[in-house]
Scaffold this motif. Structure first.
Motif, PDB file in Angstrom:
ATOM      1  N   TRP A 259      59.378  12.632 -20.998  1.00 16.80           N
ATOM      2  CA  TRP A 259      59.305  12.908 -19.576  1.00 16.80           C
ATOM      3  C   TRP A 259      60.480  13.784 -19.156  1.00 16.80           C
ATOM      4  CZ3 TRP A 259      55.104  11.038 -16.874  1.00 16.80           C
ATOM      5  CH2 TRP A 259      54.337  10.069 -17.519  1.00 16.80           C
ATOM      6  N   ALA A 260      60.190  14.798 -18.343  1.00 12.67           N
ATOM      7  CA  ALA A 260      61.248  15.708 -17.900  1.00 12.67           C
ATOM      8  C   ALA A 260      61.035  16.069 -16.439  1.00 12.67           C
ATOM      9  CB  ALA A 260      61.247  16.968 -18.763  1.00 12.67           C
ATOM     10  N   TRP A 261      62.136  16.109 -15.685  1.00 12.92           N
ATOM     11  CA  TRP A 261      62.129  16.546 -14.298  1.00 12.92           C
ATOM     12  C   TRP A 261      62.628  17.985 -14.275  1.00 12.92           C
ATOM     13  CZ3 TRP A 261      62.485  11.719 -15.941  1.00 12.92           C
ATOM     14  CH2 TRP A 261      61.944  10.676 -15.185  1.00 12.92           C
ATOM     15  N   ALA A 262      61.764  18.921 -13.894  1.00 11.04           N
ATOM     16  CA  ALA A 262      62.156  20.336 -13.898  1.00 11.04           C
ATOM     17  C   ALA A 262      61.333  21.098 -12.869  1.00 11.04           C
ATOM     18  CB  ALA A 262      61.949  20.953 -15.282  1.00 11.04           C
ATOM     19  N   ASP A 263      62.004  22.009 -12.184  1.00 11.16           N
ATOM     20  CA  ASP A 263      61.336  22.871 -11.193  1.00 11.16           C
ATOM     21  C   ASP A 263      60.600  22.053 -10.132  1.00 11.16           C
ATOM     22  OD1 ASP A 263      62.199  25.083 -12.697  1.00 11.16           O
ATOM     23  OD2 ASP A 263      60.408  24.992 -13.965  1.00 11.16           O
ATOM     24  N   GLY A 264      61.187  20.916  -9.766  1.00 14.14           N
ATOM     25  CA  GLY A 264      60.585  20.087  -8.728  1.00 14.14           C
ATOM     26  C   GLY A 264      59.334  19.362  -9.157  1.00 14.14           C
ATOM     27  N   LYS A 265      59.132  19.221 -10.455  1.00 17.76           N
ATOM     28  CA  LYS A 265      57.940  18.540 -10.964  1.00 17.76           C
ATOM     29  C   LYS A 265      58.316  17.607 -12.102  1.00 17.76           C
ATOM     30  CE  LYS A 265      54.794  22.360  -9.809  1.00 17.76           C
ATOM     31  NZ  LYS A 265      53.808  23.334 -10.342  1.00 17.76           N
ATOM     32  N   LEU A 266      57.429  16.657 -12.336  1.00 18.57           N
ATOM     33  CA  LEU A 266      57.586  15.727 -13.447  1.00 18.57           C
ATOM     34  C   LEU A 266      56.586  16.114 -14.530  1.00 18.57           C
ATOM     35  CD1 LEU A 266      58.690  13.069 -14.691  1.00 18.57           C
ATOM     36  CD2 LEU A 266      56.835  11.879 -13.467  1.00 18.57           C
ATOM     37  N   ARG A 267      57.079  16.238 -15.763  1.00 15.32           N
ATOM     38  CA  ARG A 267      56.206  16.634 -16.864  1.00 15.32           C
ATOM     39  C   ARG A 267      56.337  15.657 -18.024  1.00 15.32           C
ATOM     40  NH1 ARG A 267      58.109  21.804 -15.143  1.00 15.32           N
ATOM     41  NH2 ARG A 267      56.423  23.215 -14.549  1.00 15.32           N
TER      42      ARG A 267
ATOM     43  N   GLN B  12      48.365   0.350  -2.593  1.00  9.10           N
ATOM     44  CA  GLN B  12      47.628   1.604  -2.616  1.00  9.10           C
ATOM     45  C   GLN B  12      48.500   2.649  -3.305  1.00  9.10           C
ATOM     46  OE1 GLN B  12      45.267   2.949   0.859  1.00  9.10           O
ATOM     47  NE2 GLN B  12      46.568   4.738   0.845  1.00  9.10           N
ATOM     48  N   LEU B  13      47.966   3.213  -4.370  1.00 10.26           N
ATOM     49  CA  LEU B  13      48.674   4.238  -5.132  1.00 10.26           C
ATOM     50  C   LEU B  13      48.077   5.599  -4.821  1.00 10.26           C
ATOM     51  CD1 LEU B  13      48.734   2.549  -8.666  1.00 10.26           C
ATOM     52  CD2 LEU B  13      50.638   2.708  -7.079  1.00 10.26           C
ATOM     53  N   GLN B  14      48.925   6.572  -4.602  1.00  9.56           N
ATOM     54  CA  GLN B  14      48.475   7.947  -4.408  1.00  9.56           C
ATOM     55  C   GLN B  14      49.314   8.849  -5.308  1.00  9.56           C
ATOM     56  OE1 GLN B  14      48.922   8.636  -0.185  1.00  9.56           O
ATOM     57  NE2 GLN B  14      46.927   7.776   0.280  1.00  9.56           N
ATOM     58  N   ALA B  15      48.648   9.690  -6.057  1.00  9.42           N
ATOM     59  CA  ALA B  15      49.351  10.594  -6.963  1.00  9.42           C
ATOM     60  C   ALA B  15      48.596  11.916  -7.054  1.00  9.42           C
ATOM     61  CB  ALA B  15      49.491   9.975  -8.347  1.00  9.42           C
ATOM     62  N   LYS B  16      49.356  12.972  -7.167  1.00 14.47           N
ATOM     63  CA  LYS B  16      48.773  14.301  -7.357  1.00 14.47           C
ATOM     64  C   LYS B  16      49.264  14.835  -8.695  1.00 14.47           C
ATOM     65  CE  LYS B  16      48.239  18.828  -5.094  1.00 14.47           C
ATOM     66  NZ  LYS B  16      48.627  19.662  -3.929  1.00 14.47           N
ATOM     67  N   PHE B  17      48.329  15.229  -9.553  1.00 12.39           N
ATOM     68  CA  PHE B  17      48.735  15.673 -10.885  1.00 12.39           C
ATOM     69  C   PHE B  17      47.674  16.573 -11.502  1.00 12.39           C
ATOM     70  CE2 PHE B  17      47.100  11.234 -11.271  1.00 12.39           C
ATOM     71  CZ  PHE B  17      45.878  11.532 -11.832  1.00 12.39           C
ATOM     72  N   LYS B  18      47.984  17.072 -12.683  1.00 10.83           N
ATOM     73  CA  LYS B  18      47.020  17.859 -13.436  1.00 10.83           C
ATOM     74  C   LYS B  18      47.295  17.687 -14.924  1.00 10.83           C
ATOM     75  CE  LYS B  18      49.771  22.124 -12.940  1.00 10.83           C
ATOM     76  NZ  LYS B  18      49.766  23.479 -12.365  1.00 10.83           N
ATOM     77  N   SER B  19      46.248  17.873 -15.712  1.00  9.84           N
ATOM     78  CA  SER B  19      46.371  17.846 -17.158  1.00  9.84           C
ATOM     79  C   SER B  19      46.636  19.270 -17.637  1.00  9.84           C
ATOM     80  CB  SER B  19      45.081  17.317 -17.796  1.00  9.84           C
ATOM     81  OG  SER B  19      45.142  17.424 -19.202  1.00  9.84           O
ATOM     82  N   THR B  20      47.707  19.420 -18.399  1.00 14.99           N
ATOM     83  CA  THR B  20      48.086  20.765 -18.855  1.00 14.99           C
ATOM     84  C   THR B  20      47.856  20.966 -20.348  1.00 14.99           C
ATOM     85  OG1 THR B  20      50.378  20.034 -19.184  1.00 14.99           O
ATOM     86  CG2 THR B  20      49.815  20.994 -17.042  1.00 14.99           C
ATOM     87  N   GLY B  21      47.397  19.933 -21.030  1.00 17.39           N
ATOM     88  CA  GLY B  21      47.171  20.099 -22.457  1.00 17.39           C
ATOM     89  C   GLY B  21      46.849  18.784 -23.122  1.00 17.39           C
ATOM     90  N   GLY B  22      46.841  18.808 -24.432  1.00 10.20           N
ATOM     91  CA  GLY B  22      46.494  17.626 -25.202  1.00 10.20           C
ATOM     92  C   GLY B  22      45.598  18.021 -26.351  1.00 10.20           C
ATOM     93  N   VAL B  23      45.150  17.015 -27.088  1.00 10.14           N
ATOM     94  CA  VAL B  23      44.334  17.282 -28.262  1.00 10.14           C
ATOM     95  C   VAL B  23      42.874  16.925 -28.018  1.00 10.14           C
ATOM     96  CG1 VAL B  23      43.939  16.711 -30.687  1.00 10.14           C
ATOM     97  CG2 VAL B  23      46.275  16.948 -29.836  1.00 10.14           C
ATOM     98  N   GLN B  24      42.628  15.713 -27.530  1.00  8.27           N
ATOM     99  CA  GLN B  24      41.242  15.267 -27.398  1.00  8.27           C
ATOM    100  C   GLN B  24      40.877  14.936 -25.959  1.00  8.27           C
ATOM    101  OE1 GLN B  24      40.272  11.995 -29.961  1.00  8.27           O
ATOM    102  NE2 GLN B  24      38.088  12.066 -29.522  1.00  8.27           N
TER     103      GLN B  24
END
Length: 208
Positions: A73-81, A103-115
């Motif tokens: 996990w890394a915090w960079a450019d105002g984002k968590l990766r 109540q959980l709210q989160a905004k995210f995207k998938s940037t890669g992976g294998v399967q």
């Protein structure tokens, strides 16, 4: 004399039945009015705003707030990766215990992976082997799953087909009240699921 007595008794029964029907009709009208008043009241048309217990924009790392269980996990450019690619759970847990109903709210995207290329949240985390998770997968679904004693189960009632695109932002919202779990993606309710067992008295929420 007996005939008159019988008629009087029948009249009394009729009057009693009529009184009960009138009372029932009055109660029904009162209930219908109360329902109509509620449906037009601000409480019914405007959902209550939940109390915000915690929020984070991930502009900076907060070691006292988040516990890295595994992953990169890394915090960079105002984002968590999270950059560790593996077919296993990579978790980041909130240090503070969660509310019982939440109540959980989160905004995210998938940037890669294998399967599966999955991204999601979890709650009722007792330890890494016991929690409930909700995730989006580029394989084409949003899924609620249980991890109990290290074994995962994926209930059909906790799944909805959804086209998930890699690299696109998604807003995930999970509301948990008692054993009821509702899941929205981009403000669309996709899952309404009841947990099969009682929830733990304490747990934590996290990202993965």
């Amino acid at each position: 004399f007996q005939q008159a007595e019988t008629l009087a008794s029948a009249q009394a029964q009729f009057d009693a039945t009529l009184a009960k029907r009138t009372e029932a009709s009055t109660r029904l009208q009162q209930a219908q009015k109360a329902l109509a008043d509620f449906q037009t009241s601000p409480a019914a048309t405007t959902p209550p705003t939940p109390e915000v217990v915690f929020e984070d924009n991930f502009a900076a790392q907060k070691p006292d707030t988040w516990q890295v269980v595994n992953g990169e996990w890394a915090w960079a450019d105002g984002k968590l990766r999270q950059s560790l690619v593996q077919n296993a759970w990579t978790g980041l847990l909130l240090s503070a215990p969660q509310p019982t109903d939440l109540q959980l709210q989160a905004k995210f995207k998938s940037t890669g992976g294998v399967q599966y290329k999955s991204v999601g949240v979890c709650f009722d985390q007792v330890d890494p082997a016991n929690f409930v998770g909700v995730y989006l997968s580029v394989s084409g679904k949003v899924q609620l799953f249980h991890r109990e004693n290290g074994q995962d189960s994926y209930p059909e009632a906790g799944m909805a087909v959804l086209k998930v695109e890699q690299g696109r932002d998604y807003a995930l919202q999970v509301a948990v009240v008692g054993r009821q779990v509702n899941v929205w993606v981009d403000d669309a309710l996709l899952i309404a699921y009841q947990l099969p067992k009682e929830r733990p008295t304490q747990g934590r929420v996290g990202l993965w």
